[in-house]
Design an enzyme around this catalytic site. Structure first.
Site, short mmCIF file in Angstrom:
data_model
loop_
_atom_site.label_atom_id
_atom_site.label_comp_id
_atom_site.label_asym_id
_atom_site.label_seq_id
_atom_site.Cartn_x
_atom_site.Cartn_y
_atom_site.Cartn_z
CG ASP A 1 37.83 34.76 43.89
OD1 ASP A 1 38.56 35.51 43.23
OD2 ASP A 1 37.25 33.77 43.40
CD GLU B 1 38.30 39.38 41.99
OE1 GLU B 1 38.77 39.49 40.85
OE2 GLU B 1 37.42 38.55 42.27
#
Ligand code: GLC
Length: 636
Positions: free
Chosen positions: A291, A333
């Site tokens: 993330d 990401e």
């Protein structure tokens, strides 16, 4: 002149030191005796040593920290279950397993889609019916309540949110999914913890060791200096990149004020997060969604995004997995400029990556009815490092940001700034004739920046009940299913889930419009999925057909795509070469019928079969006519 030591020689000396250290304890000796494990240490040591020395070599304890890290890997490997070790072996022998056309991803929130982990387990038969082989469960770890940025503020990486279940259930779910041929994907929220994580709480109390795990400054001097060059990510929440602690100090907080950025220039943070990662790997996670990776390293006078050190960190984490959990892979990401997205993609870094450019440009083409930017992206930016795959999606839980390159757009006569403004207006229905029902996200009047929230169906025109809505959805998903990589369905999209405006009545959600496209399990739409007279039924039938076709079309394995110039800006063309045959994909983005002239097909055989309709098309006649939003998968 004396000879200087090469990195290689330094690494060898460091390894000798490691061996000597390991021999001093029983545990260490066990690790040494495990030939498989030690072979992998051997293979990856120079990578880790090199990176560690570059990032942390200034510290007197650098080598000891590194030795501790390898010991931790050893302990983690010892604790890895026989079942996972078997999987490690199998995937070592088939390293490209995730490049197959059998791969199909789904993503959902545990609470919204299944209430809890038990509810998700109960949906495995449906996942199998759909053909999923990859399931991304949105963050499910302990997090503050009610504000947690949808779980992206993690308070403990080893505890599941008790409302969803516990870690044993997660382990059990991973096993059940594996039996069903589905890999489990969870987020590793690496960049920050919540303010309720035990490290954060201690830091807030002033504990020096814990404070050093975050970016904390006594006054505004350094923060203001950093903020001269950093970007505001959630300006609706707080300006700049810092928030103030109760004791007056300032802490780095890129996202929400309760998400505090970890300080990776401190090796203790690296080691601690590596420990959390390896723990989760042994729970049975197959892929980590890394993330917000772009933000992991900070450097004064830069924008503190995508810095070279971030790649070093990711490569070091990847090498640790190769040693202690070899089958575990990373998905990056990085929703940033395409030049930066691609820098994360590498067998030795992140093997998978979201494809935010293709996603955004699919919507761009739907709005403009002009596929030229998308076509350029497929030709220029699609082919990535060998053994790596895009994750192609139409909608995610996040907003749509127009992350295309201004230079690319300029070549096609499009001016980035005004074009983004048009797209924002179009998707929030402020443009005449728009069919989309999106909602602005983080509208920043200071910079003019804005992004878009909304479900696939609401953005495509189902909510406004306009013509061609279903065709638009299938067109968008046809590209995700065929362009190369792993297609990812935002679960509920396959039955056309609509925007859910109830977030406006919830004070913990009302300021974050992304909740509009995170509806609860759309029960009534699923109830209609097998009725072809209904909108959900039509979408579902189309999606099922697409999935079956993808899985029976070998040419769609792998990732390589070759451009195809259709000579008509409304029609996108690209080819997927297989062994012996090729699929030519044509997609009409216009609301009207469009032609691709016969001259385009002169180098091709006389006939080709359109796999989608089942018809054989003569390519020598008058060219090909496509009805509004029609797509073809032509095998030749
Ligand atoms: C990622 C997530 C997003 C979250 C942010 C901060 O971008 O996808 O939902 O808000 O990270 O963790």
């Amino acid at each position: 002149m004396a000879n200087a030591l090469s990195v290689d020689q330094q690494a060898r000396a460091a390894k000798a030191y490691l061996l000597q250290e390991l021999r001093t304890t029983q545990e260490g000796r066990e690790v040494l005796e495990d030939k498989d494990f030690f072979g992998r240490v051997d293979m990856n040591f120079i990578t880790i040593f090199g990176i560690y020395a570059e990032l942390y070599g200034y510290r007197h304890d650098c080598l000891d920290q590194l030795v501790d890290l390898i010991k931790m890997c050893g302990q983690s490997w010892q604790a890895r279950s026989p079942e996972l070790r078997k999987l490690d072996k199998a995937r070592e022998l088939d390293p490209d397993w995730y490049m197959s056309n059998q791969m199909l991803g789904g993503v959902c929130y545990v609470d919204r889609y299944g209430k809890n982990l038990a509810g998700i387990k109960a949906r495995i038969p449906y996942f199998k019916e759909l053909g999923l082989t990859y399931l991304h469960l949105m963050p499910l770890f302990l997090a503050p309540k009610p504000l947690s940025d949808g779980g992206y503020a993690v308070s403990s990486y080893r505890d599941v949110d008790p409302d969803l279940g516990d870690i044993k259930q997660l382990e059990d779910l991973a096993k059940e999914l594996r039996k069903a041929g589905i890999s489990l994907v969870v987020d590793l929220v690496f960049n920050h913890t919540s303010n309720e994580h035990k490290w954060a709480k201690k830091a807030a109390e002033g504990d020096p060791e814990a404070s050093a795990m975050y970016w904390i400054f006594p006054d505004r001097n350094v923060p203001s200096a950093f903020e001269r060059t950093t970007r505001e990510i959630f300006p609706d929440d707080h300006p700049g990149s810092f928030v103030q602690l109760k004791d007056g100090r300032y802490i780095w907080s890129t996202f929400y004020h309760f998400q505090w950025d970890l300080n990776y220039s401190n090796p203790a943070v690296f080691t601690a997060m590596a420990g959390e990662m390896l723990y989760l790997a042994n729970v049975g996670i197959d892929f980590f969604r890394m993330d917000a990776v772009a933000f992991m390293w900070k450097q004064m006078n830069t924008d503190c995004e995508n810095l070279p050190e971030v790649h070093k960190l990711l490569r070091a984490f990847n090498a640790l997995c190769r040693i202690a959990a070899p089958s575990v892979l990373f998905k990056s990401e990085a929703i940033v400029h395409p030049d930066f997205v691609v820098q994360y993609i590498d067998r030795y870094e992140c093997q998978l990556s979201y494809n935010p450019l293709q996603m955004a440009l699919t919507w761009e083409a739907l709005a403009t009815r002009d596929a030229s930017l998308l076509s350029q992206a497929l030709e220029r930016r699609h082919n990535i490092a060998r053994g790596c795959a895009w994750v192609n999606y139409v909608r995610s839980h996040d907003d749509i940001g127009w992350t295309f390159s201004d230079d690319d757009a300029k070549e096609l006569g499009k001016d980035g700034g005004p074009h983004r403004k048009f797209l924002n207006n179009f998707f929030v229905n402020r443009h005449p004739g728009s069919y989309a029902r999106g909602v602005p996200f983080q509208d920043n009047p200071k910079t003019g920046d804005c992004r878009i929230s909304g479900t696939t169906a609401s953005l495509a025109g189902v909510e406004s009940m306009q013509d061609h809505a279903i065709e638009r959805i299938l067109l968008a998903y046809s590209i995700a299913m065929s362009s190369g990589g792993i297609p990812l369905i935002y679960l509920g999209d396959e039955v056309g889930q609509l925007n859910d405006y109830s977030y406006l009545n919830d004070s913990a959600k009302m300021d974050d419009s992304r909740w509009v496209h995170r509806p609860q399990y759309p029960e009534s739409r699923y109830a209609e999925k097998d009725n072809p007279e209904t909108v959900p039924g039509k979408i579902y039938a189309g999606m099922r057909h697409l999935i079956k076709l993808r899985k029976s079309t070998d040419e769609l394995s792998g990732g390589r795509a070759v451009g195809f110039y259709t000579g008509n800006n409304a029609v996108l063309g690209y080819q997927r070469p297989g062994s012996g045959s090729t699929i030519l994909c044509l997609c009409n983005f216009s609301d009207y019928a469009q032609w691709v002239g016969r001259d385009r097909f002169l180098g091709l055989p006389t006939e080709a079969k359109d796999l989608w309709s089942g018809y054989t098309i003569n390519l020598r006649d008058a060219g090909i006519q496509l009805t509004p939003h029609q797509f073809m998968w032509l095998r030749y």
